[in-house]
Every structure is written in C-alpha cells, then in structure tokens.
Design an enzyme around this catalytic site. Structure first.
Site, PDB file in Angstrom:
ATOM      1  N   GLY A 161       5.533   3.209   0.547  1.00 38.85           N
ATOM      2  CA  GLY A 161       6.226   4.043  -0.423  1.00 38.85           C
ATOM      3  C   GLY A 161       5.370   4.235  -1.655  1.00 38.85           C
ATOM      4  O   GLY A 161       4.218   3.821  -1.720  1.00 38.85           O
ATOM      5  N   SER A 213       0.843  -1.190   0.000  1.00 38.23           N
ATOM      6  CA  SER A 213       0.000   0.000   0.000  1.00 38.23           C
ATOM      7  C   SER A 213       0.879   1.241   0.000  1.00 38.23           C
ATOM      8  O   SER A 213       2.114   1.156  -0.006  1.00 38.23           O
ATOM      9  CB  SER A 213      -0.916   0.005   1.233  1.00 38.23           C
ATOM     10  N   LYS A 214       0.239   2.404   0.042  1.00 36.63           N
ATOM     11  CA  LYS A 214       0.981   3.659  -0.022  1.00 36.63           C
ATOM     12  C   LYS A 214       1.932   3.831   1.153  1.00 36.63           C
ATOM     13  O   LYS A 214       2.939   4.529   1.048  1.00 36.63           O
ATOM     14  CB  LYS A 214       0.003   4.838  -0.073  1.00 36.63           C
ATOM     15  N   ARG A 215       1.614   3.212   2.273  1.00 33.75           N
ATOM     16  CA  ARG A 215       2.491   3.396   3.433  1.00 33.75           C
ATOM     17  C   ARG A 215       3.852   2.722   3.229  1.00 33.75           C
ATOM     18  O   ARG A 215       4.798   2.986   3.971  1.00 33.75           O
ATOM     19  CB  ARG A 215       1.822   2.855   4.706  1.00 33.75           C
TER      20      ARG A 215
END
Length: 473
Positions: free
Chosen positions: A249, A245-247
């Site tokens: 990167g 996911s975006k967390r």
C-alpha cells in the site's frame, strides 16, 4: 548532564516513508520528553538521486505529523568543505590512506570470491603504498578514493539502548571509503562529522544501521570525539512479514494524509510500531506520548504494519474530535466531491450537526463526503442491494407516502414526535416499525446502513424528509 540533542537525517532520494517517519517520531518524542533539541539534517550528497521536490515532500510530511524541529534543516551539500577538511586531517595523521584500486579490479576480486563461495572485503591492496608510489600515481592522474585504516587486531564494543551490548572484530570490518574519487564524502564520513559538529548526544535510527555503527565509532575515536549513545529501532514489516514496501500500500506519509487519515491518529499509530508504553494503552494524546516515551520501551522484535488497525485508530480519533475541529477538513472533502453549496456558508451550525451525526461511523475523512451526499444534495443514488433488501415489499408503495403525510402533519418536528408518529402509524397499519424504519432509511439516504433514522430525519428537516418519502419505491 550532557544536553540531549538528537537528529533526523533523511536522504531526499524519496518521499518521507513510514519507516523514516517512525524514526523521526521516536527522535522527536525522546527530545520532547527529555526537554532536549530535535535537529533536522538533509543528507543530500547523492546529487543524482536527490531533488528539491523530495526535500519539500519530507518537510511537508514532518509538518503534517506535527514534528517541529528546533534547528535546521541543515544540508550536507552545503558542508562539503568540512568533510574534506576532516578527511585531510585523517590522511595527514596516518589514520586514512589513498586507494587507487579501479572499480573494475575491485569488481573482479568480488566476483572471484563469489565464485569461490567466500565472503569478500577490501583486501588492503593500497594500504602499504609508499609515499613515492602515491605521488607518482597522483602525478599520473590516477583516480583515487580515501579509505579509513581499520586497526588490524582487536574488536569494538558498544552498548545499544535497544539491543544491548554488541561487538565486532576488526577483522570483519574492511578499510571503508571516506571520500569518493569525485571528492564527495561517503555516508560514514558525513554522518560522523555532522554528529560531532551538531553535538548529537543520542543516535536513534533503524536497526538496518547496526552494521554501520562500528565503522562510525572508529571514526569518532580517530577524531578524538565523544561517542554518542546508540539506539537502533526494529524494522517495520508488512502483514506478510516481509519488509514494508509499496506492494503493501501507500508508504509515503503524505499519501496517508491524502487518503484521509488524521495526523494525530497516524502519529499515535506510528508510536506503537515498535514501542510500548508498558500497558495496553492504544489511543494516546501527543502530550501522553511525550510524557510516557522512553528508549527502554522500544521492542527488539520487528513491528508489523496493520492498515486495518490504523483505520480503526483513525475512526476513534474522528469520533472523539469536535465538529468544530473537523469542520475545515470535512469542508475540504465536501468541496473536492463537488458537494459544497454556497448556502452552506450561512448554516454552519447545521453543517456541524451533520459532522457530529456522521463522525461516529467514519473511518477516513472522505467518508464524510460519501456518507453525507444524501444530506448535502438531492442528487444521490439508492444502493441496489439496499433497494432489493428493504424496498421490495409491494405494500411500501402505499405505506411510505402515507407515512410522509403523517409526518407532514406534525406541528412540531422533533426526534420524539417523529418517532412516536412512525411507531403509531406502524401499529395502525399492522406492520412492524422496523420495516418502515429500514425502508425509510434507504429512501432518505440511499443506503442500508446509516445513522439513526430519526437523527437522519432531523438533519434533513421535515420538508425534505416528507418529500423523499413520497418518491416512487
């Protein structure tokens, strides 16, 4: 033999992310290996969440990766009449039925099942409605959806090319929706109609779609169409083993492009996420990936996205790519950093030499601008830690200008003459050569770590080298 035809069918509700790019790559490699066709289809029936900007982002990501398509892009939003026509045939043949259950009533049933800690699926409340009741409700204008009539008994089996034989009892499959109340097709109807019309031979997609496959096979059978081969590829997880996911990167392909990764390196890295060539090969050309790719090489276990591994692989590609090939990419980075001087236009050979000097230490394209600043401009700062470590000896304030004088006197300024002069000067000055080399590196580049000092001197040239060695320590 059946012609090999595969498709990549993203939904433009977001940019092309790593998982989607890997799915596209596997399809593309399989098609190229089998000399088949790779088809691009945009599943944009979710009008509220889809956008032309997202479509463009997907196309840009695919083109940057070099995944050229043979047919398409086709847009589901332009094929609505085909889906509605197929739905009407299913209704007429008794393989589908109208459902008038309201959203509120379905939500209440689902909540009641949750309260009772029971699994819930649609209970078929409208499955047995008579024609008279249906006509009456339609006359009253009651909203309806069209549901597929799943057989009451039996099971469905299919051989997945990755996970092997999979089976589902019909009792676990609800009568799923084909057309929503607004006449828009659901994913199941759209994908099956498209795959039939486009004569798709193999469906290669993420393992999160395995639960959809039994429903779609039922649709193929209901439409008397051949069922394609299925290959569900493992998911991609972050380093913490949760879904990427975006967390973890940047996850859009174009974001990695903008960070300075080479498409060849990113493509190679993606190929190894869930697929193995059968040995320890890591850096593989596109031709080699195509030649060696097979569905049998896809792993069942989930892949882990390792950004350090990607950066390492990118560094290997940078170091093995010719300066001429890197030139436009490096020039763009240098221009964006405000370091491109019009004078560089007349000395391309020098610039190519600089690229060769820097590429063995670069991990990303922006590294050429940061590590190249001291070569491209006289406006650079000396790293405080490097100054403290290598320029703190008071004797250097005298030794470095004297070394500059020695180098300035050389009639020929070459790698050999510069090195011989420095080592001779060190011996005469009764100082270790390493002391002068480290100090000179910091003055010449501003950094404690840089290419070989004598290569640095040759790139800067005699005049700039002497001038910088004369700067106050």
């Amino acid at each position: 033999m059946t012609p090999i035809r595969v498709r990549f069918a993203p939904s433009p509700t977001g940019y092309l992310h790593v998982g989607g790019a890997r799915t596209a790559l596997f399809n593309w490699l399989f098609a190229r290996h089998q000399e088949g066709k790779f088809i691009l289809r945009i599943e944009d029936t979710d009008a509220e969440r889809s956008s032309s900007e997202m479509v463009e982002g997907i196309l840009q990501g695919l083109l940057w990766l070099g995944l050229d398509w043979d047919e398409g892009p086709f847009f589901q939003s332009q094929r609505l009449e085909q889906y509605r026509g197929v739905a009407a045939k299913l209704l007429e043949s008794g393989k589908a039925y109208s459902c008038f259950c309201s959203v509120e009533s379905l939500a209440a049933k689902r909540e009641a099942a949750a309260q009772a800690k029971q699994a819930w699926k649609y209970d078929g409340a409208c499955r047995g409605l008579t024609g008279a009741v249906i006509r009456q409700r339609e006359h009253e204008g009651q909203p309806k959806v069209l549901r597929f009539k799943v057989p009451a008994e039996g099971k469905i089996e299919f051989a997945d090319q990755v996970f092997g034989r999979i089976e589902h009892d019909f009792a676990t499959i609800e009568d799923f929706v084909l057309l929503r109340s607004d006449g828009m097709p659901t994913y199941h109807l759209g994908v099956v109609v498209d795959d039939i019309d486009m004569q798709i031979s193999h469906v290669i997609r993420g393992a999160d779609h395995i639960s959809n496959t039994p429903k779609q096979i039922l649709l193929y059978q209901a439409l008397d169409a051949g069922v394609p081969e299925f290959a569900h590829v493992p998911l991609i997880l972050g380093p913490d083993k949760s879904r990427l996911s975006k967390r973890h990167g940047a996850t859009s392909v174009t974001a990695y492009r903008d960070q300075g990764f080479l498409p060849e390196a990113f493509r190679n890295f993606l190929a190894l996420l869930g697929w193995s060539p059968g040995d320890d090969s890591e850096k593989m050309s596109t031709a080699e990936l195509i030649q060696r790719f097979s569905l049998e090489g896809i792993n069942k276990s989930n892949a882990v996205f390792n950004l350090d591994k990607l950066a390492w692989l990118n560094s290997r590609y940078l170091s093995s790519t010719t300066a001429e090939e890197l030139f436009p990419l490096v020039r763009r980075e240098v221009e964006q950093a405000g370091l491109w001087d019009s004078a560089h236009n007349d000395r391309k050979a020098w610039f190519l030499g600089l690229i060769d000097l820097l590429k063995t230490r670069a991990r990303l394209l922006p590294d050429f601008a940061s590590s190249g600043r001291a070569f491209l401009s006289d406006d650079y700062e000396i790293d405080p830690a490097a100054r403290e470590k290598f320029l703190k000896e008071s004797a250097l304030a005298t030794l470095l200008p004297e070394l500059a004088l020695t180098l300035e006197a050389l009639p020929e300024f070459t790698l050999e003459t510069a090195e011989a002069a420095l080592r001779c000067f060190a011996e005469q000055s009764q100082v270790k050569p390493g002391v002068l080399i480290n100090a000179a590196r910091v003055l010449l580049t501003g950094k404690a770590v840089a290419p070989g000092i004598f290569e640095v001197m040759m790139t800067l040239g005699q005049e700039r080298t002497v001038e910088r060695l004369r700067r106050p320590v």
